[in-house]
Scaffold this motif. Structure first.
Motif, short mmCIF file in Angstrom:
data_model
loop_
_atom_site.label_atom_id
_atom_site.label_comp_id
_atom_site.label_asym_id
_atom_site.label_seq_id
_atom_site.Cartn_x
_atom_site.Cartn_y
_atom_site.Cartn_z
N ARG A 6 0.62 -1.19 0.09
CA ARG A 6 0.06 -0.01 -0.18
C ARG A 6 0.67 1.10 -0.10
NH1 ARG A 6 -3.86 -0.49 4.90
NH2 ARG A 6 -1.46 -0.84 6.34
N GLN A 40 0.66 3.88 1.48
CA GLN A 40 0.99 3.90 2.89
C GLN A 40 2.49 3.36 3.67
OE1 GLN A 40 -1.42 3.27 2.28
NE2 GLN A 40 -3.40 2.26 4.13
N ASP A 41 2.64 2.42 3.00
CA ASP A 41 3.50 1.15 3.53
C ASP A 41 4.99 1.53 2.95
OD1 ASP A 41 1.83 -0.51 5.81
OD2 ASP A 41 1.81 -1.15 3.34
#
Length: 359
Positions: free
Chosen positions: A13, A15-16
């Motif tokens: 993702r 955000q990761d």
């Protein structure tokens, strides 16, 4: 580098990848500001171990000096701390933190109004392996971390230099019957023959200085006002915005009241858990930053002050919004949801957020 991480692991993702990017670009070396915070916490712990000293702090800020008057050993420790770190909040104009300011900060820590988080230990090898970074790519990230640390150090040492330089300027001012503020407006090439007090007063009133092709042009007083009026500088009005964007410097989520903090005098508005919104943060705003649940700035990049301290403190930070500090007008009651993953800020106007909430 962020795009490199996304290409390396398209299955993750955004955000990761953002979180990994923030970690891989966070220096392992502690900044002077971080060391100062840790020593303040040690001073607060010292107080807690002494029942009499702790009781002395259980008073109003106005009576703090009188209440601590007899605790000379402790006051010597605070004075030493001020000598070692007081310049960090000096900025370009001073005066920086003294015993009084540090006693107030320690009082705030003991009363639970200010807290310093322990700096998380980052496992660079974990992220390097997770994203399959080559030796060359690891070296690039290492160089970026070094650059981020050095830029922070440079700003801290600039503040130290300003404090030292002002002592020299104060002596120059004294010998020439000038104020320190007047002496600060003397150009480097003018020290052999100082401008008159009248000229310096006009500069204090209004001054435009242009350095171009090694040549200096300047206007001051009414003449400067006339020149500026012809520049047609227009600051766009910002209104009716429900969300705006920036770059994620440190990932996380937060929702809280907004406080605009651009100068030292603005810091008194900050309460623990507020979202600090600023054009750009500087070391002299650290007491307010320690109370923030998140930081939002109009300008800045990966090596800006807000980016560095947010990673050290582990709080969400969005930089480069361009309009955040201009959007909010006080005393408007407003709240902001900071989504420091995709760089989105959601505006909640005229809503009172009850308790500080960190998602």
């Amino acid at each position: 580098l962020l795009e490199l991480l996304k290409k390396k692991r398209p299955d993750l993702r955004p955000q990761d990848c953002n979180a990994a990017f923030a970690s891989l670009t966070t220096p392992s070396e502690k900044s002077l500001g971080r060391l100062e915070s840790e020593e303040l916490m040690e001073l607060a712990e010292f107080v807690k171990k002494d029942a009499k000293l702790l009781r002395a702090f259980e008073c109003s800020l106005e009576k703090l000096d009188e209440s601590l008057r007899d605790f000379t050993d402790f006051l010597k420790k605070v004075d030493e701390h001020a000598r070692n770190y007081g310049f960090l909040t000096y900025g370009a104009v001073g005066p920086g933190n003294s015993r009084r300011e540090y006693l107030m900060i320690i009082h705030s820590i003991l009363m639970g109004k200010t807290s310093f988080k322990r700096e998380p230990r980052i496992d660079y090898a974990f992220y390097e392996k997770k994203f399959g970074l080559t030796q060359a790519e690891r070296k690039v990230f290492e160089l970026v971390r070094r650059d981020v640390w050095f830029k922070g150090l440079r700003k801290e040492r600039m503040s130290q230099w300003w404090r030292a330089a002002d002592k020299v300027l104060a002596e120059i001012a004294r010998r020439n019957f000038l104020s320190l503020n007047q002496a600060k407006l003397i150009l480097p090439n003018e020290f052999t023959k100082l401008p008159s007090a009248d000229v310096l007063n006009k500069r204090l009133d209004y001054w435009i200085l242009v350095c171009e092709d090694g040549r200096i042009r300047q206007w001051c007083g009414e003449e400067a006002r006339k020149v500026f009026s012809k520049l047609n500088v227009v600051i766009p009005e910002v209104k009716d915005v429900s969300e705006f964007y920036g770059d994620c410097a440190c990932s996380g989520l937060a929702r809280a009241h907004v406080k605009i903090v651009n100068t030292v005098s603005d810091m008194k508005k900050m309460n623990k858990g507020d979202v600090l919104v600023s054009n750009a943060t500087l070391p002299d705003l650290m007491p307010a930053i320690h109370k923030a649940s998140a930081i939002v700035t109009d300008v800045g990049g990966i090596t800006c002050h807000a980016s560095i301290v947010s990673r050290e403190l582990g709080i969400p930070c969005i930089i480069g919004t361009n309009i955040a500090a201009r959007y909010y007008t006080e005393p408007e009651v407003a709240a902001l949801i900071v989504i420091a993953i995709t760089g989105i800020l959601l505006v909640i106007s005229n809503i009172i957020v009850g308790a500080f909430e960190r998602v």
